[in-house]
Write a protein that holds these residues in place. Structure first.
Motif, short mmCIF file in Angstrom:
data_model
loop_
_atom_site.label_atom_id
_atom_site.label_comp_id
_atom_site.label_asym_id
_atom_site.label_seq_id
_atom_site.Cartn_x
_atom_site.Cartn_y
_atom_site.Cartn_z
N SER A 54 22.87 59.89 35.63
CA SER A 54 23.75 60.69 36.49
C SER A 54 22.94 61.47 37.52
CB SER A 54 24.62 61.63 35.66
OG SER A 54 23.82 62.57 34.97
N LEU A 61 21.82 58.47 40.05
CA LEU A 61 22.87 57.69 40.71
C LEU A 61 24.16 58.46 40.96
CD1 LEU A 61 22.41 54.39 38.68
CD2 LEU A 61 21.51 54.95 40.93
N VAL A 119 25.03 61.27 42.72
CA VAL A 119 25.36 61.63 44.11
C VAL A 119 25.59 60.39 44.98
CG1 VAL A 119 24.49 62.81 46.17
CG2 VAL A 119 24.22 63.87 43.93
N PRO A 120 24.72 59.36 44.91
CA PRO A 120 25.02 58.17 45.72
C PRO A 120 26.34 57.50 45.34
CG PRO A 120 22.74 58.10 44.98
CD PRO A 120 23.40 59.24 44.28
N LEU A 121 26.64 57.44 44.05
CA LEU A 121 27.91 56.83 43.64
C LEU A 121 29.10 57.71 44.03
CD1 LEU A 121 27.02 55.23 40.21
CD2 LEU A 121 27.62 54.08 42.33
N LEU A 136 29.21 59.52 46.68
CA LEU A 136 29.35 59.22 48.11
C LEU A 136 30.08 57.89 48.31
CD1 LEU A 136 28.57 59.99 51.07
CD2 LEU A 136 26.52 58.62 50.73
N LEU A 137 29.68 56.88 47.55
CA LEU A 137 30.32 55.56 47.65
C LEU A 137 31.80 55.64 47.28
CD1 LEU A 137 29.95 52.40 47.89
CD2 LEU A 137 29.74 52.45 45.41
N TRP A 138 32.12 56.31 46.14
CA TRP A 138 33.51 56.41 45.71
C TRP A 138 34.33 57.26 46.67
CZ3 TRP A 138 35.16 52.75 43.01
CH2 TRP A 138 34.39 52.17 42.01
#
Length: 151
Positions: A77, A80, A82-84, A86-88
């Motif tokens: 967590s 990944l 923060v990037p996830l 952003l993606l979601w």
């Protein structure tokens, strides 16, 4: 005056949405993951009666499972999350955009157009089919079906 109050209210609502307090204690207030990812040692590893390992092995296995699951989740967590997020966020923004600007207008347009077609269809049915079926009903109204008993 009324427009100014309305604008202030909209600004306050937008501010509240973007700066609301986040609950650091209850991180699943809607119970989204109630049964899905709650996996404890007992849910995965269980020894039936008569097939027990040494007590020390069982305790160390429990501790190893629990601690490794805890720290692996924290590490993943951290790397990944923060990037996830952003993606979601981007994906759901795109879905919302498409729904607001494409899907709903298409559905509304379709409903308006189909309403016109339904009136024409209804008119055609009443004009052509109703008299035809009424005539067929009159023709067939004198037909009687007699059931014959078998001996």
């Amino acid at each position: 005056m009324m427009t100014e109050e309305h604008t202030d209210l909209e600004a306050q609502i937008v501010k509240d949405i973007h700066f609301k307090e986040i609950d650091l204690v209850n991180r699943d207030p809607k119970n989204i993951n109630e049964d899905i990812v709650k996996v404890d040692f007992e849910d995965v590893i269980a020894e039936p009666v008569g097939t027990y390992s040494f007590d020390g092995v069982w305790k160390v296995s429990y501790t190893t499972f629990t601690v490794s699951k805890y720290w692996c989740y924290r590490l993943l967590s951290t790397l990944l999350g923060v990037p996830l997020a952003l993606l979601w966020g981007f994906l759901f923004a795109c879905i919302s955009f498409c729904h607001i600007w494409a899907v709903v207008p298409c559905i509304k347009s379709y409903l308006i157009e189909i309403q016109c077609i339904s009136h024409i269809y209804s008119l055609c049915i009443r004009t052509f089919c109703n008299p035809l079926f009424a005539a067929l009903g009159q023709i067939c109204s004198s037909i009687k079906v007699a059931l014959r008993k078998e001996v």
